[in-house]
Design a protein around this motif. Structure first.
Motif, PDB file in Angstrom:
ATOM      1  N   GLU A  49       0.833  -1.213   0.000  1.00  0.00           N
ATOM      2  CA  GLU A  49       0.000   0.000   0.000  1.00  0.00           C
ATOM      3  C   GLU A  49       0.861   1.255   0.000  1.00  0.00           C
ATOM      4  O   GLU A  49       0.553   2.245  -0.667  1.00  0.00           O
ATOM      5  N   TRP A  50       1.943   1.203   0.749  1.00  0.00           N
ATOM      6  CA  TRP A  50       2.797   2.377   0.909  1.00  0.00           C
ATOM      7  C   TRP A  50       3.789   2.538  -0.245  1.00  0.00           C
ATOM      8  O   TRP A  50       4.109   3.661  -0.653  1.00  0.00           O
ATOM      9  N   LYS A  51       4.251   1.411  -0.780  1.00  0.00           N
ATOM     10  CA  LYS A  51       5.306   1.452  -1.789  1.00  0.00           C
ATOM     11  C   LYS A  51       4.908   0.658  -3.040  1.00  0.00           C
ATOM     12  O   LYS A  51       5.712  -0.114  -3.581  1.00  0.00           O
ATOM     13  N   ALA A  52       3.708   0.843  -3.524  1.00  0.00           N
ATOM     14  CA  ALA A  52       3.238   0.070  -4.676  1.00  0.00           C
ATOM     15  C   ALA A  52       4.119   0.280  -5.905  1.00  0.00           C
ATOM     16  O   ALA A  52       4.427  -0.671  -6.642  1.00  0.00           O
ATOM     17  N   GLU A  53       4.547   1.504  -6.138  1.00  0.00           N
ATOM     18  CA  GLU A  53       5.364   1.782  -7.330  1.00  0.00           C
ATOM     19  C   GLU A  53       6.739   1.142  -7.235  1.00  0.00           C
ATOM     20  O   GLU A  53       7.378   0.900  -8.270  1.00  0.00           O
ATOM     21  N   GLN A  54       7.187   0.848  -6.015  1.00  0.00           N
ATOM     22  CA  GLN A  54       8.495   0.209  -5.830  1.00  0.00           C
ATOM     23  C   GLN A  54       8.365  -1.303  -5.622  1.00  0.00           C
ATOM     24  O   GLN A  54       9.354  -1.968  -5.320  1.00  0.00           O
ATOM     25  N   THR A  55       7.166  -1.849  -5.800  1.00  0.00           N
ATOM     26  CA  THR A  55       6.939  -3.271  -5.562  1.00  0.00           C
ATOM     27  C   THR A  55       6.973  -4.066  -6.860  1.00  0.00           C
ATOM     28  O   THR A  55       6.390  -3.664  -7.870  1.00  0.00           O
ATOM     29  N   ILE A  56       7.662  -5.204  -6.799  1.00  0.00           N
ATOM     30  CA  ILE A  56       7.690  -6.171  -7.894  1.00  0.00           C
ATOM     31  C   ILE A  56       7.289  -7.515  -7.322  1.00  0.00           C
ATOM     32  O   ILE A  56       7.883  -7.994  -6.353  1.00  0.00           O
ATOM     33  N   PHE A  57       6.260  -8.111  -7.898  1.00  0.00           N
ATOM     34  CA  PHE A  57       5.819  -9.440  -7.499  1.00  0.00           C
ATOM     35  C   PHE A  57       6.406 -10.476  -8.441  1.00  0.00           C
ATOM     36  O   PHE A  57       6.418 -10.276  -9.663  1.00  0.00           O
ATOM     37  N   THR A  58       6.888 -11.589  -7.895  1.00  0.00           N
ATOM     38  CA  THR A  58       7.211 -12.734  -8.750  1.00  0.00           C
ATOM     39  C   THR A  58       6.079 -13.739  -8.654  1.00  0.00           C
ATOM     40  O   THR A  58       5.390 -13.852  -7.632  1.00  0.00           O
ATOM     41  N   ARG A  59       5.860 -14.458  -9.763  1.00  0.00           N
ATOM     42  CA  ARG A  59       4.874 -15.541  -9.792  1.00  0.00           C
ATOM     43  C   ARG A  59       5.548 -16.802 -10.320  1.00  0.00           C
ATOM     44  O   ARG A  59       6.203 -16.774 -11.371  1.00  0.00           O
ATOM     45  N   PHE A  60       5.371 -17.894  -9.594  1.00  0.00           N
ATOM     46  CA  PHE A  60       5.883 -19.192 -10.021  1.00  0.00           C
ATOM     47  C   PHE A  60       4.831 -19.853 -10.909  1.00  0.00           C
ATOM     48  O   PHE A  60       3.696 -20.057 -10.482  1.00  0.00           O
ATOM     49  N   LEU A  61       5.219 -20.175 -12.147  1.00  0.00           N
ATOM     50  CA  LEU A  61       4.312 -20.811 -13.090  1.00  0.00           C
ATOM     51  C   LEU A  61       4.692 -22.284 -13.239  1.00  0.00           C
ATOM     52  O   LEU A  61       5.750 -22.590 -13.789  1.00  0.00           O
TER      53      LEU A  61
END
Length: 202
Positions: A49-61
């Motif tokens: 919420e605070w750092k959305a622009e600095q957040t990167i999510f990884t997803r395992f496929l």
């Protein structure tokens, strides 16, 4: 000098939040369910919420079908045939809805193995943003988080591991890995709680 519990000072403009594999297939009833995921999710949401622009999510496929993959991954997907895309459906690879709502501005990097580094997309994005510090959350502590942290160490990132925002399906190996991070990687990895991160990242 430490800052709010961080050994190597405050978190600056070249910091990113890397959230590892907070996906439906690990939260919903399945052979890969991680019971702690609901416990750590609110803390992760507070940072996103605070750092959305600095957040990167990884997803395992996972592999598309049972027995797919190269080398030992082929054996892996024979063992875990029930967790292939053909059996669980592609929707199960999505981020948890409490997190996916932040995309964009948060970004998603997909990977097909434990580590997010060999496929190159994550490193290219971080280099473009001139990131030198990674705040790491997510799961599992002893599998994909481990692979993520070790790769980040090799590249030379400062790693801040948020201890109360990590989850695993095994208490014993989670605890063992936390001991390893603290005792063997102290020059590269700082272990702190979310409260410290929120107070130290301006």
């Amino acid at each position: 000098m430490s800052a709010a519990g961080l050994t190597y000072g405050p978190l600056g403009e070249h910091c990113a939040h890397l959230c590892v594999d907070m996906q439906r297939l690990f939260a919903e009833p399945s052979q890969w369910a991680t019971p702690w995921i609901t416990r750590v999710l609110p803390r992760i949401v507070s940072l996103v919420e605070w750092k959305a622009e600095q957040t990167i999510f990884t997803r395992f496929l996972p592999a598309q079908r049972p027995g797919a993959g190269v080398g030992t991954w082929k054996r892996y997907y024979q063992r875990w045939a029930s967790m292939t895309i053909d059996n669980i459906g592609p929707e199960m690879t999505e981020l948890l809805p409490q997190l996916s709502c932040f995309c964009p501005p948060a970004q998603v990097i997909d990977k097909h193995i434990y580590s997010p580094w060999p496929e190159g997309r994550l490193q290219a994005l971080l280099a473009e943003r001139r990131v030198d510090t990674l705040v790491v959350t997510g799961g599992e502590t002893d599998v994909c988080v481990l692979a993520t942290v070790l790769g980040a160490i090799d590249i030379g990132y400062r790693v801040v591991l948020v201890t109360d925002a990590l989850c695993s399906s095994s208490d014993a190996t989670h605890d063992a890995l936390m001991t390893v991070y603290r005792q063997r990687f102290a020059q590269q990895v700082e272990t702190v709680e979310m409260e410290t991160v929120l107070s130290a990242w301006s």
